[in-house]
Scaffold this active site. Structure first.
Site, PDB file in Angstrom:
ATOM      1  N   LYS A 114       0.792  -1.230   0.000  1.00 14.24           N
ATOM      2  CA  LYS A 114       0.000   0.000   0.000  1.00 14.24           C
ATOM      3  C   LYS A 114       0.828   1.285   0.000  1.00 14.24           C
ATOM      4  CE  LYS A 114      -4.433  -1.237   0.108  1.00 14.24           C
ATOM      5  NZ  LYS A 114      -5.444  -0.715  -0.833  1.00 14.24           N
ATOM      6  N   SER A 162       0.505 -10.001  -1.180  1.00 14.57           N
ATOM      7  CA  SER A 162       0.334  -8.546  -1.072  1.00 14.57           C
ATOM      8  C   SER A 162       0.609  -7.962   0.295  1.00 14.57           C
ATOM      9  CB  SER A 162      -1.086  -8.162  -1.504  1.00 14.57           C
ATOM     10  OG  SER A 162      -2.039  -8.890  -0.738  1.00 14.57           O
TER      11      SER A 162
END
Length: 404
Positions: free
Chosen positions: A54, A305
């Site tokens: 992110k 991720s």
């Protein structure tokens, strides 16, 4: 129709991110290659700063702001990973940040976000309620809203992963990407399809939060009434508007996996590869492991991720996994309430080489006849076959055994 994101934006994002983020490893897994029949490579974004990808998008967005916008600061809504990415990126850029998180967000993620310097507001019982509150605060303060996925600059930052994959793995055949709101796969898909159109880009969603999947099937943007999955990082009720258009144009396929498959992938990554990932980070491996697609012999990159899994959830996944694989079993039986009875039971267990973790001996339970005692045993065993041997051995000794 032209899209608001392109390869030039992703390349510009990479220049902004140079020296700020980690260029995360691309790790070949012999174990999972053997298990799946593909040549499996893990893109380890769980090792990225803040524990997920992110920060790539958040920093790219923040560094694109004008000096006037920076003075007003930024605001975001997030249940965890985006919160930390925005907080860290804002601190790095020297501007103030406010993050609205749901009241039920894990304490560890709240403390981590505050630790990066953000002002944290707890509001609402879900991401959507936190998002609505953040929008109200944004209107009052004039801060710039940093969306978690539905922003071309955010998606361009995430797309730098695609550039790294193509550079690090010549002959790449396919990349599997977790999908929530679509920002990550939108950026990666634009990068890869612009440079290597033959490479397949495949998204993976949780069956408990299939907003993008249903939107593609229904040919319009869908909003879920509820989303429930252990993959909280991709638990999004409505996909992004522009990200959905990118997915329609560039993504080759979209798959669904359920929570049991995700949990098994988390446990196998931990045990076989010593890699810690959260639910969202495990969906790509879950899809490949459980046969939702078959890519025999292909070079396949799986984007892991993030690694910000709550330790309590991880503990439950480990314990459930051990039970399902027969490596932990809980048994109940009854013995006579007299000296030596428990010792004889334990000797029978030891004879079949089961390891005792704990014992509960109860002789006052109303359901247990007088002069008898109920015994619960938590045992460490090798596998399901070993459990059956333990039960059979105790039965031959005259015990009535219940697996609980």
């Amino acid at each position: 129709m032209s899209l608001p994101i392109n390869l030039a934006m992703i390349r510009e994002a990479r220049e902004r991110l140079a020296g700020v983020i980690h260029r995360t490893p691309l790790d070949h897994s012999t174990t999972f290659s053997r298990l799946t029949g593909s040549e499996v490579y893990f893109k380890l974004e769980n090792l990225q700063k803040t524990g997920s990808f992110k920060i790539r998008g958040a920093y790219n967005k923040i560094m694109s702001l004008s000096s006037e916008e920076r003075q007003r600061g930024v605001i975001a809504a997030s249940a965890g990973n985006h919160a930390q990415g925005v907080a860290c990126a804002a601190a790095r850029a020297g501007i103030t940040s406010t993050v609205v998180m749901p009241e039920g967000a894990p304490i560890s993620k709240i403390m981590a976000t505050r630790g990066y310097g953000a002002r944290v507001i707890l509001a609402g019982g879900s991401y959507d309620e936190a998002f609505d509150h953040a929008c109200r605060v944004q209107r009052e303060t004039g801060a710039t809203f940093v969306h978690g996925f539905d922003d071309p600059l955010v998606a361009a930052g995430q797309g730098t992963i695609g550039l790294e994959l193509l550079e690090e793995l010549p002959g790449l055949d396919a990349v599997l990407v977790p999908v929530g709101g679509g920002g990550l796969i939108a950026g990666i898909a634009v990068a890869i399809k612009s440079l290597q159109p033959r490479v397949r880009v495949i998204g993976v969603q949780s069956r408990g939060a299939p907003a993008v999947y249903l939107s593609l099937k229904g040919d319009c943007r869908q909003q879920l009434t509820a989303a429930a999955t252990i993959a909280d990082g991709i638990s999004v009720r409505r996909p992004g508007e522009f990200t959905l258009e990118v997915i329609r144009r560039y993504v080759d396929d979209l798959l669904l996996v359920d929570d049991e498959e995700i949990a098994r992938a988390i446990l196998m990554l931990l045990e076989r590869s010593k890699i810690v990932v959260e639910g969202a980070g495990a969906v790509t491996l879950a899809a490949l492991l459980h046969g939702h697609l078959s890519l025999p012999g292909a070079k396949v990159a799986l984007v892991l991720s993030g690694g910000n899994i709550d330790v309590n959830i991880l503990s439950i996944i480990i314990e459930r996994g051990l039970v399902k694989s027969g490596r932990i079993v809980r048994l109940r039986t009854v013995v006579t309430d007299q000296p030596g009875s428990l010792q004889r039971l334990l000797a029978a267990v030891a004879a079949v080489r089961a390891n005792i973790i704990s014992i509960n001996h109860d002789r006052i339970k109303p359901q247990v006849p007088l002069k008898q005692a109920e015994v619960e045993l938590l045992l460490e065993t090798s596998d399901g076959d070993h459990v059956r041997r333990v039960v059979d051995a105790l039965s031959r000794e005259g015990y009535t055994v219940e697996v609980i």
